[in-house]
Each structure stands twice: as C-alpha cells, then as structure tokens.
Design a protein around this motif. Structure first.
Motif, PDB file in Angstrom:
ATOM      1  N   TYR A 230       0.856  -1.195   0.000  1.00  0.00           N
ATOM      2  CA  TYR A 230       0.000   0.000   0.000  1.00  0.00           C
ATOM      3  C   TYR A 230       0.890   1.242   0.000  1.00  0.00           C
ATOM      4  CZ  TYR A 230      -3.971  -3.016   0.993  1.00  0.00           C
ATOM      5  OH  TYR A 230      -4.945  -3.981   0.899  1.00  0.00           O
ATOM      6  N   THR A 231       0.585   2.150  -0.930  1.00  0.00           N
ATOM      7  CA  THR A 231       1.375   3.374  -1.069  1.00  0.00           C
ATOM      8  C   THR A 231       0.451   4.572  -1.151  1.00  0.00           C
ATOM      9  OG1 THR A 231       3.009   2.109  -2.348  1.00  0.00           O
ATOM     10  CG2 THR A 231       3.188   4.512  -2.403  1.00  0.00           C
ATOM     11  N   LEU A 232       0.772   5.604  -0.376  1.00  0.00           N
ATOM     12  CA  LEU A 232       0.061   6.885  -0.417  1.00  0.00           C
ATOM     13  C   LEU A 232       1.074   7.974  -0.735  1.00  0.00           C
ATOM     14  CD1 LEU A 232      -2.337   8.843   0.161  1.00  0.00           C
ATOM     15  CD2 LEU A 232      -1.612   8.816   2.562  1.00  0.00           C
ATOM     16  N   ILE A 233       0.750   8.767  -1.760  1.00  0.00           N
ATOM     17  CA  ILE A 233       1.606   9.890  -2.153  1.00  0.00           C
ATOM     18  C   ILE A 233       0.763  11.153  -2.128  1.00  0.00           C
ATOM     19  CG2 ILE A 233       3.110  10.845  -3.933  1.00  0.00           C
ATOM     20  CD1 ILE A 233       3.329   7.945  -5.055  1.00  0.00           C
ATOM     21  N   VAL A 234       1.178  12.135  -1.343  1.00  0.00           N
ATOM     22  CA  VAL A 234       0.495  13.425  -1.293  1.00  0.00           C
ATOM     23  C   VAL A 234       1.485  14.493  -1.755  1.00  0.00           C
ATOM     24  CG1 VAL A 234      -0.772  15.086   0.099  1.00  0.00           C
ATOM     25  CG2 VAL A 234      -0.946  12.640   0.629  1.00  0.00           C
ATOM     26  N   HIS A 235       1.107  15.210  -2.807  1.00  0.00           N
ATOM     27  CA  HIS A 235       1.988  16.237  -3.369  1.00  0.00           C
ATOM     28  C   HIS A 235       1.677  17.606  -2.756  1.00  0.00           C
ATOM     29  CE1 HIS A 235       3.780  13.600  -6.344  1.00  0.00           C
ATOM     30  NE2 HIS A 235       2.573  13.166  -6.690  1.00  0.00           N
ATOM     31  N   PRO A 236       2.626  18.521  -2.805  1.00  0.00           N
ATOM     32  CA  PRO A 236       2.389  19.868  -2.251  1.00  0.00           C
ATOM     33  C   PRO A 236       1.247  20.621  -2.936  1.00  0.00           C
ATOM     34  CG  PRO A 236       4.732  19.490  -2.598  1.00  0.00           C
ATOM     35  CD  PRO A 236       4.015  18.344  -3.253  1.00  0.00           C
ATOM     36  N   ASN A 237       0.875  20.212  -4.157  1.00  0.00           N
ATOM     37  CA  ASN A 237      -0.231  20.891  -4.849  1.00  0.00           C
ATOM     38  C   ASN A 237      -1.591  20.327  -4.440  1.00  0.00           C
ATOM     39  OD1 ASN A 237      -0.244  18.416  -6.082  1.00  0.00           O
ATOM     40  ND2 ASN A 237      -0.045  19.192  -8.175  1.00  0.00           N
ATOM     41  N   ASN A 238      -1.635  19.576  -3.348  1.00  0.00           N
ATOM     42  CA  ASN A 238      -2.873  19.051  -2.757  1.00  0.00           C
ATOM     43  C   ASN A 238      -3.462  17.855  -3.514  1.00  0.00           C
ATOM     44  OD1 ASN A 238      -2.892  21.165  -0.764  1.00  0.00           O
ATOM     45  ND2 ASN A 238      -3.714  22.535  -2.343  1.00  0.00           N
ATOM     46  N   THR A 239      -2.728  17.294  -4.440  1.00  0.00           N
ATOM     47  CA  THR A 239      -3.188  16.081  -5.106  1.00  0.00           C
ATOM     48  C   THR A 239      -2.621  14.863  -4.382  1.00  0.00           C
ATOM     49  OG1 THR A 239      -1.348  16.077  -6.671  1.00  0.00           O
ATOM     50  CG2 THR A 239      -3.369  17.218  -7.342  1.00  0.00           C
TER      51      THR A 239
END
Length: 580
Positions: A230-239
């Motif tokens: 399981y992988t979660l990626i949160v980018h600084p642009n809120n995506t």
C-alpha cells in the motif's frame, strides 16, 4: 476357491492390456497420455520442486523513517498497555494484544524477511515507534508505504497505520486511540465494509480545532494471504495518489474528495430567517371553477357481464373439475371403524385438460366501456404560487480558506492501533519520507522480489480441479487403473439392477471380466462333478451346465461385440468433434 471383485478386476486389467488396439507397452517405458486438447503429459512425474527463495538483505536506502524489523527492532518499537478510551462503554478495554517479529508462516517469498505480527485474535493491539526526528511535510511530497500480509485472511478488523502528530504528549503518554494523529492509512474490513482508509486531521485556522477528513470514495482493499503493498503519495499541490502493489487505484484532490470538505462554504443559511405564514409554495392546485359533467356516472362498475359471449362447443358441463384418483389404494393398515370410511384423494379431471373447461358455464366479465370512476377536478397552475421558499444567505462567520491542506502538521511517530478478529497480520518494509523514487526502489528490493514467489506458492496450494472425465465412458485405464475399475464396476452394477442386458452392452469390459470369472467357476464345477461321480443324474447336470455356459458365453460375446461397436462409435464421435 473364493473369487472376489479383485479377481474380476485382475481379469479386467488383463483384458484391457490384452487387446491389440491398445498398443504394445514395454516394461519401464514412460507412458504419455493425451487429453482432448492433445497436450501430452507424463503419466507420472516427479513433483516440481519449489523455487529457491531469495535471502533478505537490509536496504541501504535512507529515509526519515524506514523500518524492516531487523534484530534491533525492539529499540524502536514500544507496545502499549494503556486503557482504551471508549465513550459510553459498559466495560474498560485495554491493549492486551501481543506483538512479535517473525518470518511469515503462510506463502513465504523470502528467507530471513521478518515482519511485525499481530499475535492475538479478537484483541486490541497498539504499538508505536518514534521517528529519529520529526518529519515536517510542509512544501514537500509525503510518501507513505508499507506491506500488509493477512496470513489468516481478514473477516473483521483493521490493518491500517497512523502517523502521529508531534507534540509533548506524544513523548510523555502511552500510545492509544486518543493519541492525536495526522494521517490514517491502510485497509479495514468488517462485513460489507471493505476499504483502504485515507483520513487526515485538519486544523481549523480560526478555532484551532482538528477535524477528521475522510476520503469519500476509498478504493477496495484486496483481502488475500499474499503480501500486499500500500502506497500513499500526497503532493504539495494538494493532489494525492493511492497505489496497491505499485498500481494506481485512486487519485484526486484534498480539496475536492473529502468529507467534510476542507474549506467551509462562504455563505450559509440565515438561522434567524423564517418562512412567512402567507407564503404559498404549492405550484399546482385543483381548478376551483371546474364542475363534474352531467353524464359522469361515478357508480358505473369497472366490469360488466359479456352478454355476447357463448358457451364453447367442447365445454363439458357435466364433468366435475376433480375426480377420485383411480390409482389410489386404501392403505393396508386403514381401519374403517377407527379411521372412518376411506375416500380416495382427488386429482384434476383429465378430461378437462383436453376441453375448454368443465362444470357449469357462466358468461365472463368484460371491461365496462362506460366506467369513469370518481370525478376529481383537474389541476391548474397556482396563480398565487411564489416558489420554493429558502432562507436567505448570509456570510459564514466561520469561513476560512486553506489553500494548502497538504501542509500537514509535523509527524513524530508511527503507530498501529487496531482491533481484529484474525491474528497473524504481518507488517513490513515501512517507508515514510519524501521520495517517490526511493519508495519504489525499496519495493523493488523487497515486495517485487517476493510477491511473485508468494503467488506461485498460493497457486500451488489451491485445491486442484479434479481432472476427472465427464462420464465413466471417458475413463482410460492407463490414466488411473483403480478409478477405472471402480467407476466401470459401479456403472455396470447400477445399470444391471434394472436391465442386465443393457449393462453388458454398455459396459462390456466388466461383462467380459465377470464372464471370465463365471467360466472359471463353471469349469471348476464341471471338473469337480466329473471327478466326484459318474451317475446319470450328475452327468445330466453337467451336460445342462455346459449347455447353459455355452448359451451364456454366446450372449456375452454378442453383447460385448455390440458394446464394442457402441464404444467405437462414441470414440469416433469425440474424435470428429475434436477435429472440427
């Protein structure tokens, strides 16, 4: 001398291999059997050896937090024994569940690869590990990745992690369900609920209070006993992106996909505004000027007798609908004095099935053309209608706009705080940091090496579909001699109960074997008679036996020949189908 089914089976075996159309079979020669798909498979072969497993090697990658549960894991992880805070609970719950670090016991894909294991079913578990230094996600990508192995499946329970908020209490109190967290991520299943949680706590910049934001349409967790990544990626642009086993299963925006929404509405309904008493919100009303037509008959029935109908010519007026069952018989134990007069049960009159009907005929009903029902005034647009009332809008006094919800609070620890009905849930290869590339490299070193081997082990462990022929007629002796003899004998005996001749014709192999046994018995009987006596009566009996044996042999030969022709035709039919 005693003969058994085993004897007939032995004779059957010799008969099967004795016919020339089965080909010559040299001793020790490996046989190749072709199924209907014409694929050659050895009759017997050595089981395929399990592939040699790779050996675990600790990664050299670095991250703010990276855990592979090496031998020094206890220096970092601390089980909690705190009391669980449950509102309105009648009893007090404690985290009594035990933890262990060990290798998988189900579908192991790598030697020496240990993970953190939930050891108790139906228990509350909590364990946490502090980061070497706090992780501040502001202005950076946040990558959360870990492996979950549900070795006993998951019927009801969680396998998610929590990233805990950095504060003084985090270092002073034991980890529990009340410990503030920043993100909760991972699978959770109970009953029909089956999802991958993504929840984050958002701080209201006006009030300073935190509120959970839940992903509105989370992906479904895959409940299997192999390792899942399981992988979660949160980018600084809120995506954000959620991956399972390296494949993207969900993407979206923190500002659009969560409930409640991150930012409240700019305007809200005025709580002081009330709908006026004279407000008309009925769009249509009954026409007050409409009147019922003079010829409108509200009493007219919906149906009337069809006066034009005539009795069908084949209608049996004098025949009853039911008659006594002619095949019924009074039970033998029926006592007229105790049980009364016996009356046969009734059945539908068979004569009525071939006619339009039986019994007295009456004219059918039909729809009344003059029927109109109860009169009501038609509806018209309401001239006084003002529309749907709604309170006026006012500025939301609690409004704020957070344009960067991805700037999560600093994270100081990781924790697993779960309740589950299944034990042996294993967690491994945890990466928490800022590099998507490094998280993938870690997966390449671990998950993508062992996962294919685990799937192979799972495949080998699955119950094989029995490669049985569709019917006993499709059995081949060389495939499985024991099953061949058993199935053929069972089929022969089943048919012979109702029609012995058909049994001989349909299963000539068994008939031949049994005939051979019968001939042997007759021969022994004749020899005994010949040796034991020469009286006329005995001689006559011997002659009769010989004649009956000859007749039986002729009938068996005829039946076997017929059965062979039938079997040959069936083989030709299957061969023709397979070539089409």
């Amino acid at each position: 001398m005693r003969f058994s089914v085993a004897a007939s089976a032995a004779l059957l075996v010799s008969g099967v291999y004795g016919h020339g159309d089965h080909g010559d079979h040299s001793h020790g020669e490996q046989k190749v059997i072709k199924d209907e798909s014409s694929s050659a498979v050895p009759e017997s072969s050595t089981p395929v050896a399990a592939p040699e497993l790779p050996t675990f090697t600790p990664t050299k990658l670095k991250a703010p937090f990276l855990e592979q549960f090496t031998d020094d894991w206890e220096k970092r992880w601390k089980p909690s024994h705190a009391k669980k805070d449950v509102k309105d609970a009648d009893e007090e719950w404690a985290y009594v569940g035990e933890w262990s670090v060990e290798e998988p016991i189900v579908y192991k894909g790598m030697e020496g690869d240990k993970g953190l294991v939930v050891k108790n079913a139906a228990a509350h578990h909590a364990i946490s590990a502090k980061f070497p230094k706090k992780l501040d996600p502001k202005g950076k990508a946040l990558v959360v990745q870990y492996e979950v192995k549900l070795q006993n499946g998951l019927e009801c329970g969680g396998a998610y992690m929590k990233l805990l908020r950095e504060n003084k209490a985090l270092h002073a109190d034991e980890f529990s369900n009340t410990t503030p967290y920043v993100i909760m991520f991972g699978p959770d299943k109970c009953g029909h609920t089956n999802k991958v949680h993504f929840i984050f706590n958002h701080k209201n910049p006006k009030t300073g209070e935190y509120e959970e934001k839940h992903l509105s349409s989370p992906p479904t967790a895959k409940i299997v006993k192999t390792t899942e990544l399981y992988t979660l990626i949160v980018h600084p642009n809120n995506t954000y992106i959620i991956q399972q086993n390296g494949e993207q299963v969900k993407e979206g925006s923190l500002l659009e996909d969560f409930t409640p929404a991150v930012n409240p509405p700019k305007e809200i309904d005025d709580p002081k505004d009330k709908k006026p008493d004279d407000w008309v919100d009925e769009a249509r009303i009954a026409d007050p000027e409409a009147t019922k037509p003079e010829d409108w008959d509200e009493d007219a029935p919906y149906e009337i007798v069809d006066e034009e109908a005539t009795q069908p010519a084949d209608w049996l007026v004098d025949e009853p609908l039911t008659v006594p069952d002619p095949e019924a018989q009074k039970p033998e134990d029926w006592d007229d004095e105790e049980d009364g007069d016996w009356i046969a049960p009734t059945v539908p009159n068979p004569k009525c099935a071939d006619a339009s009907g039986c019994g007295p005929w009456t004219k059918p009903m039909k729809k009344n053309p003059d029927y109109k029902g109860k009169w009501t005034a038609p509806f018209i647009d309401n001239p006084a209608y003002k529309g749907v009332w709604a309170p006026r809008k006012i500025k939301n006094p609690d409004y704020f706009e957070d344009k960067t919800p991805a700037n999560f609070e600093p994270i100081g620890a990781i924790g697993f705080e779960i309740w589950t009905m299944q034990n042996n849930i294993l967690f491994d290869n945890i990466y928490i940091g800022h590099s998507v590339e490094d998280a993938r490299k870690l997966a390449d070193e671990t998950f993508f090496v062992k996962h294919p081997l685990e799937e192979l082990a799972e495949l080998a462990d699955k119950p094989k579909e029995a490669e049985k022929p569709k019917s006993p007629s499709d059995l081949q002796f060389a495939d499985d001699p024991v099953t061949y003899v058993k199935e053929k004998l069972d089929l022969f005996l089943t048919i012979a109960k109702t029609d012995p001749i058909q049994a001989v014709k349909f299963v000539p192999e068994i008939a031949g074997g049994l005939a051979a046994v019968a001939f042997t018995l007759i021969a022994i009987l004749i020899s005994i008679v010949g040796l034991g006596s020469s009286t006329p009566a005995v001689k006559k009996a011997a002659v009769d036996v010989k004649e009956k044996a000859k007749d039986a042999k002729d009938k068996v030969v005829e039946a076997v020949a017929s059965g062979a022709e039938t079997a040959k035709a069936e083989v030709n039919k299957r061969a023709t189908r397979s070539n089409q």
